[in-house]
Design an enzyme around this catalytic site. Structure first.
Site, PDB file in Angstrom:
ATOM      1  N   SER A 150      36.163  37.630  42.681  1.00 21.77           N
ATOM      2  CA  SER A 150      37.109  38.732  42.820  1.00 21.77           C
ATOM      3  C   SER A 150      37.952  38.824  41.557  1.00 21.77           C
ATOM      4  O   SER A 150      38.267  37.795  40.935  1.00 21.77           O
ATOM      5  CB  SER A 150      38.031  38.509  44.025  1.00 21.77           C
ATOM      6  OG  SER A 150      39.080  39.462  44.052  1.00 21.77           O
ATOM      7  N   TYR A 163      43.820  32.794  48.324  1.00 16.97           N
ATOM      8  CA  TYR A 163      42.668  33.642  48.016  1.00 16.97           C
ATOM      9  C   TYR A 163      42.402  33.684  46.517  1.00 16.97           C
ATOM     10  O   TYR A 163      41.266  33.492  46.064  1.00 16.97           O
ATOM     11  CB  TYR A 163      42.903  35.047  48.553  1.00 16.97           C
ATOM     12  CG  TYR A 163      41.753  35.989  48.324  1.00 16.97           C
ATOM     13  CD1 TYR A 163      40.613  35.929  49.117  1.00 16.97           C
ATOM     14  CD2 TYR A 163      41.793  36.944  47.309  1.00 16.97           C
ATOM     15  CE1 TYR A 163      39.547  36.787  48.909  1.00 16.97           C
ATOM     16  CE2 TYR A 163      40.738  37.808  47.090  1.00 16.97           C
ATOM     17  CZ  TYR A 163      39.619  37.725  47.891  1.00 16.97           C
ATOM     18  OH  TYR A 163      38.555  38.574  47.682  1.00 16.97           O
TER      19      TYR A 163
END
Length: 265
Positions: A150, A163
């Site tokens: 990501s 995350y």
């Protein structure tokens, strides 16, 4: 010989046709879109996830070239069982897509169990799947692994430390594994999508709106204003990017941004 490592002059048309891909987190969202694109490009696909009902529905929707297996990628036992179950399949493409978003909160308010859950799925899961399916690829001297990371692993994103840290770990795992496996014919790369439109981002916008006293629509607009295209990417664009990467000869150890201009390096 894999089309990715074929000698000059060897056929390279439809390099995914006839290959078998394993996609984790394939029952919905990005995983489903990745599987759909792989099938459209001629591959057979096995999708995995923890929700057997959702997997079965997705497999039916995507057609006869898709099968499914229930597997929690953070469990060494379940990953080993999956590898045994698929021992008769020549898995030449592994897409590590399974992931969890984790909490949206300041680091000081995050419970260690929440932190561990994110790393168990997002990082340990990639490690376990690579460990299980890489040996057969290296024995054949060909294969592809695409890890879904990501752009959040490469830029600040307040209140999302587990995350972001986990996705940066996936990028580090990718580059190191590429150095290990590349000499044996296995291409290892990562794709870093920017914000992808869908339920996960809708959740984030709702939480941000609650925190700031704005509306979810206002939170979304403030967010996408940071990107060059003024929008998020779509799930279908992520699926198309994965298959494009699989066609790129010489791509090994790379991390590709797909962010609608949210990240520019």
């Amino acid at each position: 010989m894999s089309p990715r490592t074929a000698a000059p002059g060897a056929p390279t048309a439809a390099p995914l046709a006839g290959r078998t891909a394993l996609v984790t987190g394939g029952g919905s969202g990005l995983g489903r879109s990745i599987a759909r694109q792989l099938v459209a490009d001629g591959a057979r696909v096995v999708i995995t996830g923890r929700d057997g009902t959702r997997l079965a529905e997705t497999a039916v929707r995507l057609g006869p070239d898709v099968s499914h297996r229930v597997c929690d990628v953070s469990s060494p036992e379940q990953v080993a069982e999956l590898a045994d179950d698929l021992a008769g399949e020549e898995i030449s493409i592994l897409v590590n897509n399974a992931g969890t978003a984790g909490p949206v909160a300041p680091l000081t308010e995050i419970d260690p169990r929440e932190w561990d859950e994110v790393f168990h799925v997002n990082v340990r899961g990639v490690f376990l799947m690579c460990r299980a399916f890489l040996p057969a690829m290296t024995a054949r001297g060909a294969g592809d692994i695409v890890n879904i990371a990501s752009v959040s692993g490469k830029r600040p994103l307040a209140r999302r430390t587990p995350y972001c840290a986990s996705k940066m770990a996936v990028i580090g795992l990718t580059t190191t594994l590429a150095a290990e496996a590349g000499p044996q014919g296995v291409m290892v790369n990562s794709l870093s999508p920017g914000p992808v439109s869908g339920p996960r981002m809708e959740r984030n916008f709702r939480l941000e709106a609650e925190r700031t006293g704005s509306s979810p629509a206002q939170a979304e607009q403030a967010f996408v204003a940071r990107s060059a295209l003024g929008r998020m990417v779509t799930e279908d664009e992520v699926g198309e990017a994965v298959t494009a990467m699989l066609r790129m000869g010489g791509l090994c150890g790379a991390d590709i941004d797909l962010s609608a201009g949210m990240v520019a390096r």
